[in-house]
Motif scaffolding. Structure first.
Motif, PDB file in Angstrom:
ATOM      1  N   ILE A  76       0.858  -1.191   0.000  1.00 22.40           N
ATOM      2  CA  ILE A  76       0.000   0.000   0.000  1.00 22.40           C
ATOM      3  C   ILE A  76       0.894   1.242   0.000  1.00 22.40           C
ATOM      4  O   ILE A  76       0.658   2.200  -0.740  1.00 22.40           O
ATOM      5  CB  ILE A  76      -0.955   0.024   1.216  1.00 22.40           C
ATOM      6  CG1 ILE A  76      -2.044  -1.021   1.068  1.00 22.40           C
ATOM      7  CG2 ILE A  76      -1.571   1.409   1.398  1.00 22.40           C
ATOM      8  CD1 ILE A  76      -2.899  -1.213   2.325  1.00 22.40           C
ATOM      9  N   GLY A  77       1.933   1.217   0.847  1.00 23.36           N
ATOM     10  CA  GLY A  77       2.857   2.351   0.922  1.00 23.36           C
ATOM     11  C   GLY A  77       3.533   2.639  -0.402  1.00 23.36           C
ATOM     12  O   GLY A  77       3.659   3.797  -0.811  1.00 23.36           O
ATOM     13  N   GLY A  78       3.961   1.599  -1.106  1.00 24.80           N
ATOM     14  CA  GLY A  78       4.612   1.787  -2.401  1.00 24.80           C
ATOM     15  C   GLY A  78       3.678   2.366  -3.444  1.00 24.80           C
ATOM     16  O   GLY A  78       4.050   3.266  -4.209  1.00 24.80           O
ATOM     17  N   VAL A  79       2.440   1.870  -3.478  1.00 19.91           N
ATOM     18  CA  VAL A  79       1.459   2.389  -4.439  1.00 19.91           C
ATOM     19  C   VAL A  79       1.071   3.814  -4.062  1.00 19.91           C
ATOM     20  O   VAL A  79       0.974   4.700  -4.925  1.00 19.91           O
ATOM     21  CB  VAL A  79       0.215   1.468  -4.510  1.00 19.91           C
ATOM     22  CG1 VAL A  79      -0.877   2.092  -5.372  1.00 19.91           C
ATOM     23  CG2 VAL A  79       0.604   0.092  -5.054  1.00 19.91           C
ATOM     24  N   ARG A  80       0.884   4.065  -2.761  1.00 19.61           N
ATOM     25  CA  ARG A  80       0.508   5.417  -2.315  1.00 19.61           C
ATOM     26  C   ARG A  80       1.610   6.433  -2.630  1.00 19.61           C
ATOM     27  O   ARG A  80       1.327   7.548  -3.090  1.00 19.61           O
ATOM     28  CB  ARG A  80       0.214   5.428  -0.818  1.00 19.61           C
ATOM     29  CG  ARG A  80      -0.104   6.850  -0.327  1.00 19.61           C
ATOM     30  CD  ARG A  80      -0.579   6.909   1.093  1.00 19.61           C
ATOM     31  NE  ARG A  80      -1.972   6.504   1.105  1.00 19.61           N
ATOM     32  CZ  ARG A  80      -2.429   5.406   1.691  1.00 19.61           C
ATOM     33  NH1 ARG A  80      -1.613   4.628   2.349  1.00 19.61           N
ATOM     34  NH2 ARG A  80      -3.695   5.103   1.656  1.00 19.61           N
ATOM     35  N   THR A  81       2.867   6.065  -2.415  1.00 16.75           N
ATOM     36  CA  THR A  81       3.975   6.975  -2.723  1.00 16.75           C
ATOM     37  C   THR A  81       3.973   7.325  -4.206  1.00 16.75           C
ATOM     38  O   THR A  81       4.141   8.493  -4.581  1.00 16.75           O
ATOM     39  CB  THR A  81       5.323   6.334  -2.325  1.00 16.75           C
ATOM     40  OG1 THR A  81       5.311   6.133  -0.905  1.00 16.75           O
ATOM     41  CG2 THR A  81       6.497   7.203  -2.721  1.00 16.75           C
ATOM     42  N   ARG A  82       3.769   6.324  -5.030  1.00 14.69           N
ATOM     43  CA  ARG A  82       3.707   6.565  -6.474  1.00 14.69           C
ATOM     44  C   ARG A  82       2.556   7.507  -6.803  1.00 14.69           C
ATOM     45  O   ARG A  82       2.699   8.444  -7.588  1.00 14.69           O
ATOM     46  CB  ARG A  82       3.548   5.227  -7.209  1.00 14.69           C
ATOM     47  CG  ARG A  82       3.399   5.367  -8.698  1.00 14.69           C
ATOM     48  CD  ARG A  82       4.692   5.828  -9.313  1.00 14.69           C
ATOM     49  NE  ARG A  82       4.446   6.280 -10.666  1.00 14.69           N
ATOM     50  CZ  ARG A  82       5.358   6.824 -11.424  1.00 14.69           C
ATOM     51  NH1 ARG A  82       6.585   6.981 -10.981  1.00 14.69           N
ATOM     52  NH2 ARG A  82       5.067   7.223 -12.625  1.00 14.69           N
ATOM     53  N   TYR A  83       1.399   7.253  -6.214  1.00 13.18           N
ATOM     54  CA  TYR A  83       0.231   8.096  -6.451  1.00 13.18           C
ATOM     55  C   TYR A  83       0.503   9.533  -6.015  1.00 13.18           C
ATOM     56  O   TYR A  83       0.222  10.479  -6.756  1.00 13.18           O
ATOM     57  CB  TYR A  83      -0.994   7.548  -5.709  1.00 13.18           C
ATOM     58  CG  TYR A  83      -2.145   8.514  -5.732  1.00 13.18           C
ATOM     59  CD1 TYR A  83      -2.915   8.669  -6.876  1.00 13.18           C
ATOM     60  CD2 TYR A  83      -2.446   9.298  -4.619  1.00 13.18           C
ATOM     61  CE1 TYR A  83      -3.949   9.587  -6.918  1.00 13.18           C
ATOM     62  CE2 TYR A  83      -3.481  10.208  -4.653  1.00 13.18           C
ATOM     63  CZ  TYR A  83      -4.241  10.349  -5.805  1.00 13.18           C
ATOM     64  OH  TYR A  83      -5.254  11.270  -5.845  1.00 13.18           O
TER      65      TYR A  83
END
Length: 198
Positions: A56-63
Motif C-alpha cells: 500500500i505504501g509503495g502504491v501510495r507513494t507513487r500516487y
C-alpha cells in the motif's frame, strides 16, 4: 462495536470507470483489509499485514508523486513506465493484487464451504495464488504460519462483531464479489500488459 463491513470502505464502493479502478478508493478499501486483521490483536496474520502495508505504501507513494497521471490504478502503472526505469509502484501493485487475491480466495472458500476450518481455506488459497512465487523455504514458513490462523468460528465472530450471519453474510459476500471483480480486472491488466504475473 459495529460489524467490520460497516466501519471500513467496502470494495463495492470503489469506483471503476472506463479508465480504470480509482486509486484513492482502492487504497482506502485495501487499508480495510489490514484493519480486518488488526481486529485479532496479535501477529497471527502478521505476514499478510506486513506485505499489504508495505505494498500500500509503495502504491501510495507513487500516487502522491504523480497524482495527475495516477488517478486510476491502470494509469499509475502505465505512467510509471514512461517516467522511470525502476518501477517500484508497479512491483508493489503486483504484490498487492496477489495478496488481495489470496484473501479473496480464502474468504470466498470460507463462505462456500461452511465446514472447512479457516486454515484449510487459507492453505488452498496460498497453493493457488502464491505458492508458485515463493521458494521452498518461504513455502515452509507460510505453511506453518497458516496453521496458526484462528478457528473459523472465532474469525467469523470477530469480523462480524457477533452480528447474526443472516445480516452479516450478505455484506461479506458483497465485499468479496467486488474484490473478485477488482482482482480479476487488475490481474488481466497486469498480465496482458506484461507488468507482472499474479
Amino acid at each position: 462495536m459495529a460489524p467490520l463491513f460497516q466501519t471500513i470502505k467496502s470494495f463495492s464502493d470503489v469506483q471503476i470507470s472506463p479508465e480504470g479502478v480509482d486509486t484513492v478508493d482502492f487504497l482506502e478499501a485495501t487499508e480495510g483489509v489490514v484493519t480486518m486483521f488488526d481486529l485479532f490483536g496479535s501477529k497471527i496474520f502478521g505476514f499478510i499485514q506486513s506485505d499489504i502495508r508495505g505494498n500500500i505504501g509503495g502504491v501510495r507513494t507513487r500516487y502522491q508523486t504523480y497524482q495527475d497521471s495516477s488517478r486510476t490504478l491502470e494509469e499509475l502503472v502505465k505512467s510509471e513506465g514512461i517516467h522511470e526505469d525502476h518501477r517500484h509502484g508497479t512491483a508493489c501493485m503486483v504484490r498487492l493484487v496477489r495478496g488481495l487475491a489470496l484473501i479473496q480466495h480464502a474468504l470466498k472458500r470460507m463462505q462456500e464451504h461452511p465446514n472447512d476450518e479457516l486454515h484449510v481455506c487459507f492453505k488452498s488459497a496460498y497453493d493457488v495464488v502464491l505458492k508458485q512465487h515463493h521458494a521452498w523455504v518461504v513455502r515452509s514458513v507460510v505453511t506453518v504460519a497458516i496453521r496458526a490462523v484462528p478457528h473459523r468460528r472465532d474469525f467469523y465472530h470477530v469480523i462480524s462483531c457477533g452480528e447474526p450471519s443472516d445480516k452479516f453474510d450478505p455484506e461479506l459476500n458483497k465485499w468479496l464479489q467486488a474484490l473478485e471483480v477488482i482482482v480479476g480486472r487488475m490481474k488481466d491488466f497486469l498480465e496482458t500488459g506484461g507488468y507482472g504475473k499474479i
